[in-house]
Design an enzyme around this catalytic site. Sequence first.
Site, PDB file in Angstrom:
ATOM      1  N   HIS A 147       0.983  -0.993   0.125  1.00 47.24           N
ATOM      2  CA  HIS A 147      -0.017  -0.071   0.083  1.00 47.24           C
ATOM      3  C   HIS A 147       0.787   1.198  -0.061  1.00 47.24           C
ATOM      4  O   HIS A 147       0.512   2.138  -0.701  1.00 47.24           O
ATOM      5  CB  HIS A 147      -0.982   0.176   1.065  1.00 47.24           C
ATOM      6  CG  HIS A 147      -1.678   1.125   1.431  1.00 47.24           C
ATOM      7  ND1 HIS A 147      -3.274   1.213   1.082  1.00 47.24           N
ATOM      8  CD2 HIS A 147      -1.684   2.232   1.929  1.00 47.24           C
ATOM      9  CE1 HIS A 147      -3.826   2.457   1.196  1.00 47.24           C
ATOM     10  NE2 HIS A 147      -2.590   3.124   1.782  1.00 47.24           N
ATOM     11  N   GLU A 148       1.789   1.256   1.010  1.00 48.98           N
ATOM     12  CA  GLU A 148       2.637   2.467   1.089  1.00 48.98           C
ATOM     13  C   GLU A 148       3.672   2.538  -0.222  1.00 48.98           C
ATOM     14  O   GLU A 148       3.742   3.707  -0.587  1.00 48.98           O
ATOM     15  CB  GLU A 148       3.463   2.492   2.367  1.00 48.98           C
ATOM     16  CG  GLU A 148       2.597   2.475   3.598  1.00 48.98           C
ATOM     17  CD  GLU A 148       1.602   3.751   3.626  1.00 48.98           C
ATOM     18  OE1 GLU A 148       1.885   4.435   3.116  1.00 48.98           O
ATOM     19  OE2 GLU A 148       0.736   3.412   4.471  1.00 48.98           O
ATOM     20  N   HIS A 198       2.004   4.629  -2.523  1.00 48.99           N
ATOM     21  CA  HIS A 198       1.970   5.963  -2.568  1.00 48.99           C
ATOM     22  C   HIS A 198       3.386   6.500  -2.842  1.00 48.99           C
ATOM     23  O   HIS A 198       3.582   7.513  -3.573  1.00 48.99           O
ATOM     24  CB  HIS A 198       1.750   6.417  -1.019  1.00 48.99           C
ATOM     25  CG  HIS A 198       0.491   6.404  -0.368  1.00 48.99           C
ATOM     26  ND1 HIS A 198      -0.287   7.093  -0.994  1.00 48.99           N
ATOM     27  CD2 HIS A 198       0.077   5.502   0.669  1.00 48.99           C
ATOM     28  CE1 HIS A 198      -1.484   7.001  -0.148  1.00 48.99           C
ATOM     29  NE2 HIS A 198      -1.314   6.247   0.690  1.00 48.99           N
ATOM     30  N   GLU A 235      -4.582   8.366  -2.707  1.00 51.22           N
ATOM     31  CA  GLU A 235      -4.834   7.170  -2.166  1.00 51.22           C
ATOM     32  C   GLU A 235      -5.250   6.010  -3.245  1.00 51.22           C
ATOM     33  O   GLU A 235      -5.093   5.100  -3.041  1.00 51.22           O
ATOM     34  CB  GLU A 235      -6.008   7.349  -1.011  1.00 51.22           C
ATOM     35  CG  GLU A 235      -5.903   7.943   0.140  1.00 51.22           C
ATOM     36  CD  GLU A 235      -4.860   7.223   0.973  1.00 51.22           C
ATOM     37  OE1 GLU A 235      -4.432   6.066   0.713  1.00 51.22           O
ATOM     38  OE2 GLU A 235      -4.180   8.036   1.790  1.00 51.22           O
TER      39      GLU A 235
END
Length: 499
Positions: free
Chosen positions: A267-268, A271, A297
């Site tokens: 997930h990160e 980003h 996001e």
Amino acid sequence: MQAMKPYAELEQRFRRLSAVGGALAMLGWDQSAMMPEGGAEARAEQMATLSVLRHEWLTDPALGGLLEAAEEQADRLTDWQRANLREMRHEWRHATALNGKLVDALSRAAATCEMVWRKAKKENDFKAFAKVFGPVLELTREAAAAKAALLGRSPYDALLDEYYPGGSSKSIDAIFADLGKFLPGFIDKALARQAKKPAPLPISGPFSTDKQREAGLFFMKALGFDFHHGRLDVSAHPFTGGTPSDVRITTRYADEDFTRSLMGVLHETGHALYELGLPGKWQHQPVGRAGGMVLHESQSLLVEMQVCRGDEFLSFATPVLRRIFGGDGPAWSLENLQRTYRRVQPSLIRVDADEVTYPAHVILRYRLEQMLLSGDLAINDLPDAWADGMQTLLGVDVPDHGHGCLQDIHWSTGSIGYFPTYTLGALAAAQLFAAAKAADPAIQPGIAKGDFKPLLRWLRKHVHSLGSLLSTDDLLRQATGNPLNATAFKAHLKARYLS
């Protein structure tokens, strides 16, 4: 050349503001990932001082005059320069709504509250948190009221505008109402279909932190993370910080379960890839920053949910995970990892939630933070309101505050207005991934082989390299043919969980 001077001076001023903002970002990362508890007081002083200094530069009366002069000459600017001027004005308006005393007080209160939150979460101590959250909430209300008066918006929408420029609670309410009609029945169908299949076999640990870190680093590299310009560390709450040339991501580890930490890393990484792909030419200007948190996001959720829970990625990842963790047997089969990573199960923790029930976590927070800001919900009533909402929306009981209203960092730092961008980002992620796959047939076969270059190339062109050139809806229209909506997200859920 004379006519270009106001704009040129603005670029010079905002470059300096960018440097101070970058320093604050690095101090914030260090506070969450490395700083000992004893450094909290000094760090609060440092961050407050830099925040006030940056605010003073940004609210300098001369800057307002430069903006007006440059806007009068906007027809002589390029498209990127005009967009940069628009973003400068947007940042200036938010800054001038607040006085330096309020900026200083809010920065100090948030720094103190975050440190207390970390300990309170571990110790299930809501009273300790409530004591320091009170000042943060009061100062956030004051900031929201001041911005609302200047922007001509509601207090909540004035805060939302920082994270989703141009967005409104009215538009979010419409989207969430659409999801609210769709999700309950869909969740029932998905659970009924899931019940007809074998439950996931437990993947037994313990899993050492070193091995979990090895797995995270492997997939970060495969996805395209540039370790020359970033790193992976540990924090109480996973996040991405730093600057586009020095991106810091964090995760947290649990010995009994590597799957949660790995998905946190993925997930990160989404980003981070966005930050690393922003237009280098505009790195120190507002137009060179990410286009708001809905798009940010969308990039993290595109990687984590759309890609890394899909068949192609899991077929690539399964033998890698077996090798790193020494796994063997049916629990380590592709089919079992698919069932594990796509299991629909109402749960307590937002960051560990499956993509079907995740919107309910966000909708709860969205409702509660609006009530906190307006004063319709008292801080001391938050735990009960949280427990009631979790029961109503997901049918789960909250056993303690650490698994309830203390699980997220956002409110402790005054970040009210952020939460809805998670689900809006999930909708945008579905739109973007569907458009990418339609545009380039090499994307899915590439993922199955561990080659993410075709996907990253598409994202670089249609999202990352555009920075804040376009609004969220304009970027989505250009990339996918439609403004932000739930259609692609619902189609994605149906294809993955019902077909």
